[in-house]
Design a protein around this motif. Structure first.
Motif, PDB file in Angstrom:
ATOM      1  N   ARG A 298      37.954  28.469  59.526  1.00 52.52           N
ATOM      2  CA  ARG A 298      36.665  29.451  60.169  1.00 52.52           C
ATOM      3  C   ARG A 298      37.191  30.602  60.706  1.00 52.52           C
ATOM      4  NH1 ARG A 298      33.800  23.921  62.132  1.00 52.52           N
ATOM      5  NH2 ARG A 298      32.443  23.807  60.201  1.00 52.52           N
ATOM      6  N   ASP A 299      38.334  30.607  61.398  1.00 50.73           N
ATOM      7  CA  ASP A 299      38.752  31.804  62.127  1.00 50.73           C
ATOM      8  C   ASP A 299      39.168  32.841  60.989  1.00 50.73           C
ATOM      9  OD1 ASP A 299      39.624  33.777  64.314  1.00 50.73           O
ATOM     10  OD2 ASP A 299      41.561  33.097  63.299  1.00 50.73           O
ATOM     11  N   LEU A 300      39.785  32.392  59.879  1.00 51.36           N
ATOM     12  CA  LEU A 300      40.456  33.079  58.759  1.00 51.36           C
ATOM     13  C   LEU A 300      39.142  33.630  58.091  1.00 51.36           C
ATOM     14  CD1 LEU A 300      43.094  34.193  57.699  1.00 51.36           C
ATOM     15  CD2 LEU A 300      43.091  31.930  56.007  1.00 51.36           C
ATOM     16  N   ALA A 301      38.127  32.632  57.849  1.00 52.91           N
ATOM     17  CA  ALA A 301      36.670  33.166  57.084  1.00 52.91           C
ATOM     18  C   ALA A 301      36.169  34.220  57.908  1.00 52.91           C
ATOM     19  CB  ALA A 301      35.909  31.907  57.119  1.00 52.91           C
ATOM     20  N   ARG A 302      36.038  34.228  59.294  1.00 53.88           N
ATOM     21  CA  ARG A 302      35.443  35.359  60.220  1.00 53.88           C
ATOM     22  C   ARG A 302      36.175  36.614  59.721  1.00 53.88           C
ATOM     23  NH1 ARG A 302      37.043  37.662  64.322  1.00 53.88           N
ATOM     24  NH2 ARG A 302      38.818  36.102  64.700  1.00 53.88           N
ATOM     25  N   ARG A 303      37.562  36.468  59.703  1.00 52.62           N
ATOM     26  CA  ARG A 303      38.176  37.893  59.729  1.00 52.62           C
ATOM     27  C   ARG A 303      38.017  38.197  57.991  1.00 52.62           C
ATOM     28  NH1 ARG A 303      43.374  37.925  62.794  1.00 52.62           N
ATOM     29  NH2 ARG A 303      43.108  36.177  64.531  1.00 52.62           N
ATOM     30  N   ALA A 304      37.914  37.352  57.284  1.00 47.29           N
ATOM     31  CA  ALA A 304      37.750  37.815  55.630  1.00 47.29           C
ATOM     32  C   ALA A 304      36.323  38.382  55.239  1.00 47.29           C
ATOM     33  CB  ALA A 304      38.367  36.621  54.781  1.00 47.29           C
ATOM     34  N   ARG A 305      35.201  37.551  55.878  1.00 48.03           N
ATOM     35  CA  ARG A 305      34.223  37.883  55.280  1.00 48.03           C
ATOM     36  C   ARG A 305      33.650  39.225  55.321  1.00 48.03           C
ATOM     37  NH1 ARG A 305      29.860  34.179  54.851  1.00 48.03           N
ATOM     38  NH2 ARG A 305      27.983  35.225  54.242  1.00 48.03           N
ATOM     39  N   PRO A 306      33.831  40.273  56.325  1.00 49.42           N
ATOM     40  CA  PRO A 306      33.332  41.379  56.138  1.00 49.42           C
ATOM     41  C   PRO A 306      34.193  42.239  54.686  1.00 49.42           C
ATOM     42  CG  PRO A 306      34.084  41.187  58.279  1.00 49.42           C
ATOM     43  CD  PRO A 306      34.488  39.834  57.526  1.00 49.42           C
ATOM     44  N   LYS A 535      49.784  51.717  40.592  1.00 51.07           N
ATOM     45  CA  LYS A 535      48.464  51.549  40.425  1.00 51.07           C
ATOM     46  C   LYS A 535      48.175  49.892  40.633  1.00 51.07           C
ATOM     47  CE  LYS A 535      47.547  54.905  36.711  1.00 51.07           C
ATOM     48  NZ  LYS A 535      47.325  55.246  35.354  1.00 51.07           N
ATOM     49  N   MET A 536      49.180  49.353  40.151  1.00 55.31           N
ATOM     50  CA  MET A 536      48.898  47.655  40.539  1.00 55.31           C
ATOM     51  C   MET A 536      49.069  47.637  42.046  1.00 55.31           C
ATOM     52  SD  MET A 536      51.680  46.428  37.607  1.00 55.31           S
ATOM     53  CE  MET A 536      51.957  44.665  38.250  1.00 55.31           C
ATOM     54  N   ILE A 537      50.044  48.100  42.719  1.00 60.29           N
ATOM     55  CA  ILE A 537      50.197  47.991  44.143  1.00 60.29           C
ATOM     56  C   ILE A 537      48.832  48.541  44.857  1.00 60.29           C
ATOM     57  CG2 ILE A 537      51.328  48.904  46.303  1.00 60.29           C
ATOM     58  CD1 ILE A 537      52.898  46.889  44.853  1.00 60.29           C
ATOM     59  N   ALA A 538      48.109  49.685  44.496  1.00 53.45           N
ATOM     60  CA  ALA A 538      46.985  49.934  45.055  1.00 53.45           C
ATOM     61  C   ALA A 538      45.907  49.070  44.677  1.00 53.45           C
ATOM     62  CB  ALA A 538      46.489  51.314  44.303  1.00 53.45           C
ATOM     63  N   ALA A 539      46.047  48.347  43.689  1.00 53.67           N
ATOM     64  CA  ALA A 539      44.800  47.347  43.319  1.00 53.67           C
ATOM     65  C   ALA A 539      45.134  45.698  43.961  1.00 53.67           C
ATOM     66  CB  ALA A 539      44.652  47.397  41.660  1.00 53.67           C
ATOM     67  N   LYS A 540      46.292  45.674  44.527  1.00 52.81           N
ATOM     68  CA  LYS A 540      46.901  44.431  44.799  1.00 52.81           C
ATOM     69  C   LYS A 540      45.682  43.750  45.627  1.00 52.81           C
ATOM     70  CE  LYS A 540      50.293  41.968  47.542  1.00 52.81           C
ATOM     71  NZ  LYS A 540      51.320  41.942  48.727  1.00 52.81           N
ATOM     72  N   ASN A 541      45.211  44.314  46.476  1.00 49.42           N
ATOM     73  CA  ASN A 541      44.307  43.543  47.400  1.00 49.42           C
ATOM     74  C   ASN A 541      42.893  43.680  46.797  1.00 49.42           C
ATOM     75  OD1 ASN A 541      45.947  42.552  49.066  1.00 49.42           O
ATOM     76  ND2 ASN A 541      46.303  44.365  50.092  1.00 49.42           N
ATOM     77  N   PHE A 542      42.613  43.961  45.521  1.00 50.89           N
ATOM     78  CA  PHE A 542      41.340  44.261  44.873  1.00 50.89           C
ATOM     79  C   PHE A 542      40.631  43.018  45.024  1.00 50.89           C
ATOM     80  CE2 PHE A 542      38.919  44.135  40.965  1.00 50.89           C
ATOM     81  CZ  PHE A 542      37.807  45.035  41.414  1.00 50.89           C
ATOM     82  N   GLN A 543      39.534  42.799  45.810  1.00 54.71           N
ATOM     83  CA  GLN A 543      38.606  41.701  45.962  1.00 54.71           C
ATOM     84  C   GLN A 543      39.519  40.346  46.654  1.00 54.71           C
ATOM     85  OE1 GLN A 543      37.172  40.715  42.022  1.00 54.71           O
ATOM     86  NE2 GLN A 543      35.561  42.453  42.047  1.00 54.71           N
ATOM     87  N   SER A 544      40.511  40.885  47.498  1.00 51.84           N
ATOM     88  CA  SER A 544      41.155  39.919  48.141  1.00 51.84           C
ATOM     89  C   SER A 544      40.080  39.331  49.139  1.00 51.84           C
ATOM     90  CB  SER A 544      42.218  40.574  48.916  1.00 51.84           C
ATOM     91  OG  SER A 544      41.988  41.368  49.626  1.00 51.84           O
ATOM     92  N   GLY A 545      39.102  39.905  49.747  1.00 49.44           N
ATOM     93  CA  GLY A 545      38.051  39.034  50.657  1.00 49.44           C
ATOM     94  C   GLY A 545      37.411  38.224  49.924  1.00 49.44           C
ATOM     95  N   MET A 546      37.074  38.151  48.814  1.00 48.75           N
ATOM     96  CA  MET A 546      36.210  37.434  48.275  1.00 48.75           C
ATOM     97  C   MET A 546      37.277  36.126  47.662  1.00 48.75           C
ATOM     98  SD  MET A 546      33.357  38.976  45.613  1.00 48.75           S
ATOM     99  CE  MET A 546      34.428  39.914  44.509  1.00 48.75           C
ATOM    100  N   GLN A 547      38.545  36.557  47.170  1.00 46.61           N
ATOM    101  CA  GLN A 547      39.523  35.601  46.941  1.00 46.61           C
ATOM    102  C   GLN A 547      39.784  34.716  48.062  1.00 46.61           C
ATOM    103  OE1 GLN A 547      42.455  37.775  45.079  1.00 46.61           O
ATOM    104  NE2 GLN A 547      41.351  38.703  43.551  1.00 46.61           N
ATOM    105  N   THR A 548      39.973  35.272  49.165  1.00 41.83           N
ATOM    106  CA  THR A 548      40.332  34.548  50.525  1.00 41.83           C
ATOM    107  C   THR A 548      39.215  33.505  50.736  1.00 41.83           C
ATOM    108  OG1 THR A 548      41.767  36.291  51.266  1.00 41.83           O
ATOM    109  CG2 THR A 548      40.885  34.554  53.031  1.00 41.83           C
ATOM    110  N   LEU A 549      37.851  34.047  50.614  1.00 37.20           N
ATOM    111  CA  LEU A 549      36.657  32.888  51.175  1.00 37.20           C
ATOM    112  C   LEU A 549      36.534  31.887  49.950  1.00 37.20           C
ATOM    113  CD1 LEU A 549      33.720  35.178  52.597  1.00 37.20           C
ATOM    114  CD2 LEU A 549      35.575  33.914  53.691  1.00 37.20           C
TER     115      LEU A 549
END
Length: 687
Positions: A298-306, A535-549
């Motif tokens: 839940r703590d990780l979700a709280r950080r990732a949700r925004p 470009k791959m590095i720039a996109a590395k965290n593309f949608q990482s929030g959704m993937q984490t959740l």
């Protein structure tokens, strides 16, 4: 001479000669021998010692596990009717035997006596840990149950084993049962050429016109990510999301199996005195309580949700503005995401894939392993279960030449007779034997696309990450220096720490000095351009929030399913899943999505009440990799041999011979911190 190849432990598995009809006789004979040994050892009046008691049990147990491991492996990679029948016919015998073994009070008493003897203090820490684990596991196996409860406990174990095997078989059969045949070439718009060619060859094998698409990953994922036809994507998505459910053939529906599995797990945990199966599951893990794990998630979700909400808002706005999609459906997500990725970062995954032909990927992977640990990986020959399987040996320079460290099989391609996903399993475990040390052997299995159209197989960057992940598991097994089998390699490692070496390896897939040596365009042979890498590095965290959740959703659902859910109660499994999504998710699938029916990790694997371990171990792995980032300044590369040697010495080499947290602290010099994971995921500012 015994001609049954499953009874030959002199070397590598004899995949060239073993047949389904060998299974029942071999396993029957081994179980008979094992039982005779146990009867003899428990009847002896003298006090048990390591050499007279623990050692012979380990020796005999290894033979059973090696033989049955071959059978289980072939059930996973060559699931033809004969092997399925042989596996399922013998599974009850194996389950019944080990259930009885875990409840053998005389055997339990011998282990306790050895643990409480004066010899215990003289044993190595590894052997002390083995005895500690044995006593714990006897208690978890029902050894201390009342005699009138033990038969029921055995029945539960046997039924659970059969249900798990059936769950996996239903899922494979449901996956294989679906095929989407396309005859209108217009529906192929947007698809990569290699996917179209593979679909054409698949249709030709069925003697059909057009193109055949299936629910196996090499076929399914390109459709979802690239096919411009929304109808085609929707049909494929629905078929995939409803596999092994009430929407298909009744005999392949996993719904009643799930209900029964959950009920049996509750019954098992109650018999052992636990409030829930989650509490039982955590006893041999790093985490202490279900509440501790839920707080972590839940703590990780709280950080990732925004970050996840921002990802989704951007995707919806892009879909609406660019494609007029006022309502973004699940079968649109991957397709629109790829379009947004291309627009924002000016590259596509398909473009990147052309730079990762199989031979270069393997060269690069082996170069990383060799650079970190000072070993050499060479191709070798061995009997295999399919012509596509390859075999390798790991060597290290020694005083009198090369020393064999370990060997592994590599089975990369998807097949209809092979279960989905990617996994590592053990064939042989390192241990001391008469005359020396037995070298370990591992299976590395993936489900990547095979070569088509006369060209070598090419892998997506995600495929490359998967291969590195499984290799990390393999190295944990292969690079151990422990010589006592029960804590050698991955044996005895807490389940929520076992992903540390695998997720650690994934990090190297993002390093320029690694990628430069493992890429060559499939047509031109040119290496990956630096501009494309940037470009791959720039996109590395593309949608990482959704993937984490998404991972947190799976983890929290699994944990709550095994902790506060009552099978057959007022709340259904689907209602629980909706509760979890209400709490942590930003993306909601359709009400007819039956995700749980294909959740093999928790219903047919070892991750029940333990799926959280992927995120738990991600904290450990990111923190561990940070040591290599810190060394980059001095070494100029993350492939720092000195740091690699420390990782080998303190993490890989010790296996399960000491607690995982102690191993981590020995490597990092401190407790783990989540900072590196948040930074790697682009969410550090939410900390």
């Amino acid at each position: 001479m015994n001609t049954n190849p499953l009874l030959d432990f002199s070397g590598l598995p004899r995949f060239d000669t073993v047949q389904p009809e060998h299974v029942a006789p071999a396993i029957g004979e081994l179980l008979t021998r094992y039982q005779a040994l146990i009867d003899d050892l428990t009847a002896r009046p003298d006090a048990p010692t390591w050499d007279s008691f623990a050692a012979p049990i380990t020796d005999m147990g290894e033979q059973v596990n090696r033989a049955w491991g071959i059978v289980g492996h072939l059930h996973g990679v060559n699931d033809v009717p004969a092997w399925r029948e042989a596996y399922n016919a013998t599974l009850p015998d194996i389950t019944r035997f080990y259930s009885a073994l875990g409840q053998n009070l005389a055997l339990f008493a011998k282990y306790k006596a050895l643990r409480e003897s004066a010899e215990y203090a003289t044993l190595s820490p590894a052997r002390q840990r083995i005895l500690d684990n044995e006593v714990r596991d006897f208690r978890l196996s029902g050894a201390e149950l009342a005699e009138d409860q033990k038969p029921r406990f055995k029945e539960i174990q046997e039924e659970l084993a059969a249900l798990s095997a059936k769950f996996s078989e239903n899922l494979l059969d449901a996956t294989n049962a679906f095929a989407e045949y396309v005859t209108d070439e217009a529906l192929l718009a947007g698809l990569p050429e290699d996917s179209i060619e593979a679909a054409r060859e698949a249709a030709q094998r069925d003697e059909r016109d057009g193109w055949k698409f299936t629910l196996h990953m090499p076929s399914y994922l390109p459709v979802m990510q690239y096919a411009d036809s929304r109808d085609l994507r929707a049909r494929m998505y629905r078929a995939y999301a409803t596999r092994a459910s009430e929407f298909g053939e009744a005999e392949r529906d996993n719904t009643p199996l799930i209900a029964r599995i959950l009920a049996l797990r509750v019954e098992e945990s109650k018999m052992l005195g636990f409030a829930s199966f989650a509490e039982l599951s955590l006893v041999p893990k790093m985490a202490d309580t279900p509440e501790q794990v839920m707080d972590f998630l839940r703590d990780l979700a709280r950080r990732a949700r925004p970050h996840a909400q921002r990802d989704l808002d951007e995707l919806r706005a892009f879909a609406r503005n660019e494609f007029g999609l006022d309502e973004l459906q699940p079968w649109d997500m991957a397709w629109v995401s790829e379009k947004l990725r291309v627009q924002r970062y000016d590259f596509s995954e398909q473009e990147v894939k052309q730079y990762f032909p199989e031979h270069k990927v393997l060269e690069g992977l082996f170069r990383v392993v060799e650079g970190l640990y000072g070993v050499t990986i060479r191709p070798d020959t061995a009997p295999v279960w399919h012509p596509d399987v390859r075999f390798f040996r790991i060597e290290r320079a020694g005083g009198a030449g090369s020393e064999l460290v370990g060997q592994f099989y590599l089975d990369l391609y998807a097949r209809e007779t092979k279960r989905g996903g990617a996994w590592m399993d053990e064939a042989i475990t390192r241990r001391a034997v008469s005359g020396g040390v037995q070298t370990p052997v591992a299976y590395l299995n993936c489900n990547f696309p095979s070569p088509v159209g006369g060209k070598p197989a090419t892998f997506t960057h995600d495929d490359v990450i998967t291969l590195f992940h499984e290799t990390g598991h393999g190295l944990h097994h292969l690079l151990t220096r422990v010589e006592d089998l029960p804590v050698s390699g991955i044996h005895g490692v807490e389940w929520d720490a076992v992903e540390l070496p695998s997720q650690f390896m994934e990090n190297f897939c993002w390093e320029w000095d690694v990628l430069t040596g493992m890429t060559a365009h499939v047509d031109s042979g040119e290496p990956l351009p630096r501009a494309l890498y940037d470009k791959m590095i720039a996109a590395k965290n593309f949608q990482s929030g959704m993937q984490t959740l998404r991972q947190i959703e799976f983890s929290l659902f699994d944990l709550r399913l095994h902790h506060d859910f009552v099978p057959g109660g007022d709340r259904t499994l689907l209602q629980l899943l909706e509760e979890v999504r209400d709490e942590v998710s930003v993306v909601r699938p359709p009400e007819w999505n039956r995700f749980a029916n294909s959740f093999s990790h928790i219903f047919a694997g070892g991750y029940a009440a333990g799926y959280y371990s992927y995120k738990w171990a991600e904290v450990l792995s990111a923190d561990a990799f940070e040591a290599f980032e810190e060394a980059r300044g001095a070494a100029g590369t993350v492939l720092d041999t000195a740091t690699g040697r420390r990782f080998w010495d303190e993490i890989l080499a010790v296996g399960g011979s000491r607690p995982a947290l102690e191993s981590f602290k020995a490597f990092r010099g401190r407790e783990p911190r989540p900072d590196a994971l948040l930074r790697h995921s682009g969410m550090a500012e939410a900390a």
